[in-house]
Design an enzyme around this catalytic site. Structure first.
Site, PDB file in Angstrom:
ATOM      1  N   GLY A   1      13.830  20.073  21.389  1.00 53.33           N
ATOM      2  CA  GLY A   1      13.006  21.273  21.498  1.00 53.33           C
ATOM      3  C   GLY A   1      13.209  21.995  22.812  1.00 53.33           C
ATOM      4  N   ARG A   2      13.504  21.224  23.865  1.00 57.01           N
ATOM      5  CA  ARG A   2      13.698  21.838  25.182  1.00 57.01           C
ATOM      6  C   ARG A   2      14.941  22.716  25.220  1.00 57.01           C
ATOM      7  NH1 ARG A   2      11.635  16.197  27.831  1.00 57.01           N
ATOM      8  NH2 ARG A   2       9.418  16.731  27.676  1.00 57.01           N
TER       9      ARG A   2
ATOM     10  N   TYR B   1       5.206  25.034  28.186  1.00 55.78           N
ATOM     11  CA  TYR B   1       5.198  24.273  26.939  1.00 55.78           C
ATOM     12  C   TYR B   1       6.484  23.493  26.710  1.00 55.78           C
ATOM     13  CZ  TYR B   1       6.938  28.600  24.446  1.00 55.78           C
ATOM     14  OH  TYR B   1       7.607  29.719  24.023  1.00 55.78           O
ATOM     15  N   GLU B   2       6.330  22.480  25.822  1.00 55.83           N
ATOM     16  CA  GLU B   2       7.387  21.497  25.538  1.00 55.83           C
ATOM     17  C   GLU B   2       7.872  20.792  26.800  1.00 55.83           C
ATOM     18  OE1 GLU B   2      10.244  22.312  22.497  1.00 55.83           O
ATOM     19  OE2 GLU B   2       8.944  23.824  21.574  1.00 55.83           O
ATOM     20  N   GLY B   3       6.940  20.541  27.696  1.00 53.64           N
ATOM     21  CA  GLY B   3       7.253  19.836  28.939  1.00 53.64           C
ATOM     22  C   GLY B   3       7.278  20.793  30.108  1.00 53.64           C
TER      23      GLY B   3
END
Length: 384
Positions: A247-248, A367-369
């Site tokens: 996802g990153r 988001y997503e880390g």
């Protein structure tokens, strides 16, 4: 290493560019102001095969590589990050996780329509439910529980900041089954939005990506069949971490696109706006800003493509995806701020788009880390 894109990749990039210009640009300011979910645009993305780009044709996908996905994400994100985040979540967090780890029965039931983005002619997309009010960066602190009750689990809890929260038909939910086991007691489940006990909260009023459908989702005694658990018992945390690594790449590509869009607007504006008797592009102060923008964007693009290439080559891309995300997201924030500065007072006005891009850029650092989490991942790797 070959830096030349294939003919197919070039075609995908052009198709995404045409779609963004023709379908997303018109109305993007109004959708941002009214926080309107871009259903029509996402539906057309599905028709193009962009909602399941990397999924095998065996499951209804386009069967494309991750590099093509990065190229498409950049082009769509240049124009509307609210559209591209829907595309990113469905591709990276939902479809990829299901294709990689779900059972054949789960793939045929859920992955095939998700990859097509349609079911019975209606929009059919997914959402990834990990974050909670007290479990954001610390994903091990899950308060949502899934209690084993024989042939099903009983799901209770609240998830927040969920992209596609109200528009998704399928949720991938991370929940704690056995708290005594810590992260090894976490599972991942496929939950349908229309099941009894699933409640969608109010839409969040956000700084940026305001068209994106961001909601909290609550579960009250939701019965989840055993066959809807993904993988073996206790696999949920590993599932979440592996899925987020991919996802990153998507969010790094989104950040790249936001930065590229702002840069292109600033570059064009510098050729038109005059100050002190000449176009501002002739002033060294502006030239240096544009040069730094171009340099950081190109570096971000190469980092995104490297991570995508490693993923396609089945090389461990955890480090590369974190490096790409932290660098591209910070480039997006810096570039959009400078683009506003180059536009001067006009940059503060909605019709010139750059203020929206600046607001959209911020979320890519979160988001997503978060950027802080990415630095933890990077430092752990280099300090082994």
């Amino acid at each position: 290493m070959d830096f030349q894109l294939t003919e197919e990749q070039l075609m995908i990039r052009q198709a995404a560019r045409d779609f963004a210009q023709q379908e997303c640009l018109s109305g993007v300011i109004e959708r941002d102001e009214t926080q309107t979910f871009p259903k029509e645009q996402v539906s057309k993305l599905a028709d193009l095969g962009f909602m399941g780009m990397m999924v095998s044709p065996d499951y209804g996908g386009a069967g494309l590589d991750t590099i093509s996905y990065v190229l498409a994400m950049e082009e769509v994100s240049k124009i509307d990050a609210s559209v591209s985040v829907c595309m990113s979540v469905n591709n990276s967090l939902v479809c990829w996780g299901l294709e990689r780890f779900a059972s054949e029965e789960q793939k045929h039931k859920y992955l095939t329509p998700l990859a097509q983005g349609k079911k019975d002619g209606e929009l059919y997309i997914g959402a990834f439910l990990l974050s909670e009010p007290e479990a954001g960066s610390d994903a091990t602190s899950q308060r949502t529980t899934a209690i084993d009750n024989g042939d099903h689990y009983v799901l209770n809890g609240i998830k927040n900041w969920i992209t596609n929260g109200n528009s998704a038909s399928v949720y991938l939910v991370i929940a704690q089954t056995d708290i005594a086991k810590g992260s090894k007691g976490i599972n991942a489940f496929i939950v349908e939005k229309n099941w009894p006990g699933v409640t969608v909260g109010a839409k969040e009023n956000k700084l940026g990506i305001r068209g994106s459908d961001t909601h909290s989702i609550s579960f009250t005694d939701v019965k989840v069949p055993k066959e809807n658990r993904i993988g073996e018992d206790g696999f949920g945390f590993v599932f979440a971490m592996k899925t987020l690594s991919g996802g990153r790449i998507g969010i790094a590509s989104q950040a790249l696109g936001i930065a590229s869009g702002a840069y292109e607007l600033a570059l064009n504006y510098s050729k038109q706006r005059k100050a002190f008797g000449k176009e501002i592009m002739h002033h060294q102060a502006i030239q240096f800003k544009l040069a730094d923008m171009a340099t950081k964007i190109e570096a971000s693009r190469l980092l995104c493509l490297k991570a995508a290439w490693e993923k396609d080559q089945h090389i461990d891309y955890t480090l590369s995806s974190s490096i790409a995300k932290v660098f591209a997201s910070e480039t997006a924030m810096w570039t959009t701020t400078e683009a506003v500065q180059i536009h001067g007072g006009y940059g503060y006005v909605k019709e010139y788009h750059v203020e929206r891009l600046m607001r959209d850029a911020k979320i890519t650092q979160i988001y997503e880390g978060t950027s802080e989490v990415q630095r933890i991942v990077i430092s752990r790797s280099i300090l082994k």
